[in-house]
Enzyme design. Sequence first.
Site, short mmCIF file in Angstrom:
data_model
loop_
_atom_site.label_atom_id
_atom_site.label_comp_id
_atom_site.label_asym_id
_atom_site.label_seq_id
_atom_site.Cartn_x
_atom_site.Cartn_y
_atom_site.Cartn_z
N GLU A 63 0.85 -1.19 0.00
CA GLU A 63 0.00 0.00 0.00
C GLU A 63 0.88 1.23 0.00
O GLU A 63 1.94 1.27 0.64
CB GLU A 63 -0.93 0.04 1.21
CG GLU A 63 -0.23 0.38 2.52
CD GLU A 63 -1.16 0.88 3.61
OE1 GLU A 63 -1.27 2.11 3.78
OE2 GLU A 63 -1.74 0.04 4.30
N THR B 260 -4.39 5.33 3.99
CA THR B 260 -4.91 6.61 4.44
C THR B 260 -6.03 7.09 3.51
O THR B 260 -6.10 8.27 3.14
CB THR B 260 -3.80 7.68 4.55
OG1 THR B 260 -2.58 7.07 5.02
CG2 THR B 260 -4.19 8.75 5.57
N LYS C 145 -7.78 -3.77 10.11
CA LYS C 145 -6.40 -3.39 10.41
C LYS C 145 -6.36 -2.95 11.87
O LYS C 145 -6.87 -1.88 12.22
CB LYS C 145 -5.95 -2.24 9.49
CG LYS C 145 -4.53 -1.77 9.78
CD LYS C 145 -4.13 -0.61 8.88
CE LYS C 145 -4.61 0.72 9.39
NZ LYS C 145 -4.01 1.86 8.64
#
Length: 216
Positions: free
Chosen positions: A43, A72, A131
């Site tokens: 990512e 994000t 997560k």
Amino acid sequence: MTPDQFLEGLSGSRLVAIVRGTDGQAAAEAALAVMEEGFRYVEVALTTPDALAAITRIRDSAPESCFVGAGTVLTAQDVHDVVAAGGLFIVTPALAESIEVGASLGLPVLAGAMTPSEAHAAMTRGATAVKLFPASFGGPAYLKALRDPFPRIPFVAVGGVGLNEAPAFWEAGAIAVGPGGPLIGDAASGGDLDALRERARAFLALAARHGEGKQS
């Protein structure tokens, strides 16, 4: 890549690299370096300058069976921007509207959560996996406690997870860990790629040993 395929692949690889830096071109080079070493999932945080351009470059140059996503990711516009750039999955730092938007588009979503209520809410909103962030706050014991009432939620431990910490999180039930700083170092800001490759090989070897131990 469907959410089920993402979940299966991530569970098998046990690793997702988190690239965050101060230079988009360097971030792309760092991502491609860890992919070349064997990381399948990477990512790129949208807080990285020119992150979308970096994602496009990585998508175009990634080795076969390697996948780039964005981190994000907070807003609906973020999700659409990531899709346009070629990102294949999204990662959030918290409960955000991006979870529902990503899920509605069929994207794998790794949703940030810390508490039991947040973890439950993330899955209810359509997350593929949770997560646990920041994982270092509660450590492996906290993850184990979370999994007792939520044995079917796939957790990925992110935040302060280095080579020394990863095995305990796997043992506590994390399907994968997401090393950021302990893996990438300063490579996404123009630092040493050779040192990055060495760290990547160490993480991959550790994950492989853990897998062998589980099979024996």
